[in-house]
Design a protein around this motif. Structure first.
Motif, PDB file in Angstrom:
ATOM      1  N   ALA A   1      -6.809   7.023   5.526  1.00 29.43           N
ATOM      2  CA  ALA A   1      -5.974   6.327   4.550  1.00 29.43           C
ATOM      3  C   ALA A   1      -4.835   7.221   4.062  1.00 29.43           C
ATOM      4  O   ALA A   1      -3.707   6.762   3.855  1.00 29.43           O
ATOM      5  CB  ALA A   1      -6.821   5.855   3.373  1.00 29.43           C
TER       6      ALA A   1
ATOM      7  N   TYR B   1       0.834  -1.201   0.000  1.00 30.70           N
ATOM      8  CA  TYR B   1       0.000   0.000   0.000  1.00 30.70           C
ATOM      9  C   TYR B   1       0.873   1.258   0.000  1.00 30.70           C
ATOM     10  O   TYR B   1       0.639   2.194  -0.771  1.00 30.70           O
ATOM     11  CB  TYR B   1      -0.911  -0.006   1.227  1.00 30.70           C
TER      12      TYR B   1
ATOM     13  N   TYR C   1      -8.391   3.604  -2.292  1.00 30.64           N
ATOM     14  CA  TYR C   1      -8.437   4.876  -1.565  1.00 30.64           C
ATOM     15  C   TYR C   1      -8.006   6.067  -2.425  1.00 30.64           C
ATOM     16  O   TYR C   1      -8.184   7.217  -2.019  1.00 30.64           O
ATOM     17  CB  TYR C   1      -7.621   4.778  -0.279  1.00 30.64           C
TER      18      TYR C   1
ATOM     19  N   PHE D   1      -9.858  -0.885   6.664  1.00 35.15           N
ATOM     20  CA  PHE D   1     -10.757  -1.240   5.569  1.00 35.15           C
ATOM     21  C   PHE D   1     -11.793  -2.269   6.026  1.00 35.15           C
ATOM     22  O   PHE D   1     -12.984  -2.168   5.690  1.00 35.15           O
ATOM     23  CB  PHE D   1      -9.939  -1.793   4.396  1.00 35.15           C
TER      24      PHE D   1
ATOM     25  N   GLU E   1     -15.543  -0.944   5.682  1.00 34.48           N
ATOM     26  CA  GLU E   1     -16.106  -1.201   4.357  1.00 34.48           C
ATOM     27  C   GLU E   1     -16.797  -2.563   4.197  1.00 34.48           C
ATOM     28  O   GLU E   1     -17.661  -2.697   3.337  1.00 34.48           O
ATOM     29  CB  GLU E   1     -14.998  -1.096   3.288  1.00 34.48           C
TER      30      GLU E   1
ATOM     31  N   PRO F   1     -11.111   8.582  -1.491  1.00 33.01           N
ATOM     32  CA  PRO F   1     -10.162   9.072  -0.475  1.00 33.01           C
ATOM     33  C   PRO F   1     -10.834   9.376   0.862  1.00 33.01           C
ATOM     34  O   PRO F   1     -11.955   9.874   0.911  1.00 33.01           O
ATOM     35  CB  PRO F   1      -9.594  10.339  -1.112  1.00 33.01           C
TER      36      PRO F   1
END
Length: 505
Positions: A311, A67, A303, A328, A332, A307
């Motif tokens: 994050a 990431y 992201y 996440f 989510e 956004p």
């Protein structure tokens, strides 16, 4: 968490506990407790090795690294098949001779009892630090889920893992590792499925955006941007070639001197099944690690599309990147999937904890207690001692995790790095020399150990700018293990040149 998530998570944990109770009824000797009667098929051994090696690093650190940066962390793993080819052909036969249980019995056969005690003690201390660290990381996740005090999270998680491990021995460890490996994989797939479903361009958007931003290459984060690494042979900087060399050294060490791995060799039904298990591990681990790296890349694209401040802070370094996947999951994923993925997170950690607890117990009983302190007791006595040691190790693990909770992050990282480096430096070369050279004995081994420990101590002092400056080091500190092993082998070879040849066999 919704009620559905709680039910899913509780169901998984209950199944693990019941396995521990079931296998406790099949354990009647230390041979059962440590190597499960030596009757396992290769695919079981292989998936168990996967479960042991993945730990929380796979679930949290790999996605975090991909990431924030790219895939450089994955590069050393590509040497796993090379290491397994070498280990299966040359190392495995040494450990399958007789009724070997631990990796350190070989050290006594080759160098004498004192070197065996050194190897066993090094492993136990390093593993105690490791399991305390992993349990501490579990407690942080449990704290986010439940809101309980982190110390209580440490105690509850530690007691849970201890129960099924102490009760069921290696059979509980191996079969729960198999289940935990599958749960880990399904949990990651669930996360990627949700990401691809929510992105307007689906999987194609992940691939195109990641490629455009350089997120799929072997790059290092320098001066606020990704820079592809070179492929030079150099000890002065991180290069692709040197990362491969580092991976080879690390994996050869894992498959020559790590009790967690050698214990699986000894639990296999035959040498052929053990070899098959090693290849099952390699062919399963590489795609699982790559998958979790890709999951981190997908989170980066997600992201960018959607956004949020949290994050962005993890990307910039204001927050730890390791928080990205838990963030996440909790923000989510739909009800039901949260419970499954949290079970996967716990599985990743527990599969390392249970293996290490049982391995420390095996080394303590076989290499120390039975060998030096009480040679004449019956099997029932040794089995009681084995369970007692596993229980004591669990208590030390819980205590160590609590210490890490109250210590700062630097102390945690330094403690793990320093202890493992000091005690394990050069261990691979000690085994390689023992396997392939017919000269030398205990005094030569101890000379190599002493020189390697002095070298490692010098590096640690320099890294912390104590007496020496790290800026003046003639190599990147990342390569300490490579140089330490080279130093050990050279010292052993030079010191033993005039010693008589040992008989083969």
């Amino acid at each position: 968490m919704s009620l559905t998530d709680v039910v899913v998570l509780a169901g998984y944990l209950l199944a693990i506990l019941l396995l521990g109770v079931f296998f406790s009824r099949k354990t009647h000797s230390t041979d059962d407790y440590f190597v499960g009667g030596r009757n396992y098929r290769g695919w079981v051994i292989g998936l168990s090795l996967v479960g042991t090696s993945i730990s929380s690093v796979t679930f949290l650190a790999y996605p975090a690294d991909a990431y924030k940066t790219a895939w450089l962390r994955y590069l050393p793993n590509l040497m796993l098949p090379v290491a397994i080819f070498f280990a299966a052909r040359y190392f495995l036969p040494f450990f399958r001779r007789g009724n070997t249980i631990t990796a350190y019995e070989f050290l006594e056969d080759r160098f004498g009892p004192s070197v065996r005690v050194y190897g066993a003690a090094s492993f136990m201390i390093a593993q105690l630090v490791r399991v305390s660290t992993i349990l501490y990381l579990i407690s942080l996740l449990l704290f986010e889920i439940s809101g309980l005090d982190p110390v209580w999270c440490i105690v509850l998680a530690g007691v849970f893992v201890a129960f099924y491990t102490v009760a069921g021995g290696i059979e509980a460890v191996i079969w729960t590792d198999v289940i935990q490996t599958l749960v880990l994989l399904f949990g990651g797939i669930a996360c990627l499925w949700v990401i691809v479903d929510l992105l307007p361009g689906g999987l194609g958007q992940v691939l195109s955006t990641a490629s455009e931003h350089g997120k799929l290459g072997f790059s290092e984060w320098r001066n606020g941007e990704l820079e592809p690494v070179s492929w030079d042979l150099s000890l002065l900087s991180k290069t692709g070639t040197m990362m491969l060399v580092l991976g080879l050294v690390n994996w050869l060490t894992e498959y020559s001197s790590n009790q967690n791995t050698v214990q699986r060799y000894c639990a296999a039904k035959t040498e052929q099944e053990a070899r098959r298990g090693m290849w099952v591990c390699a062919l399963s681990s590489l795609p699982i690690w790559a998958f979790y790296m890709f999951l981190g890349t997908a989170l980066y694209v997600f992201y960018l599309q959607f956004p949020v401040p949290e994050a962005a802070e993890m990307l910039s370094g204001e927050r730890k990147a390791e928080q990205i996947l838990p963030f996440f999951i909790l923000s989510e994923l739909p009800a039901g999937l949260v419970g499954l993925v949290l079970a996967a997170a716990l599985a990743a950690a527990m599969s390392s904890l249970d293996s290490s607890i049982n391995a420390i117990s095996a080394v303590s009983v076989v290499d120390i207690y039975r060998r030096h302190l009480n040679k004449e007791a019956d099997e029932r006595h040794y089995l009681r001692v084995a369970r007692g040691v596993a229980l004591a190790v669990s208590g030390l693990m819980i205590g160590g995790a609590i210490v890490f909770y109250y210590a700062d992050t630097k102390t945690l990282q330094d403690a793990l790095t320093i202890i493992v480096a000091l005690l394990g430096g050069g261990l691979l070369s000690l085994y390689l020399f023992g396997f392939f050279c017919r000269r030398g004995g205990a005094k030569h081994a101890w000379l190599g150990i002493a020189v390697t420990m002095l070298f490692t101590g010098w590096v640690i002092l320099a890294r912390n700018n104590v007496l020496f400056s790290a800026e003046n080091m003639p190599f990147d500190l990342y390569y300490t293990a490579i140089i330490g092993n080279g130093l050990m082998f050279v010292v052993l070879w030079l010191a033993s040149r005039r010693s008589p040849l040992r008989a083969q066999g």
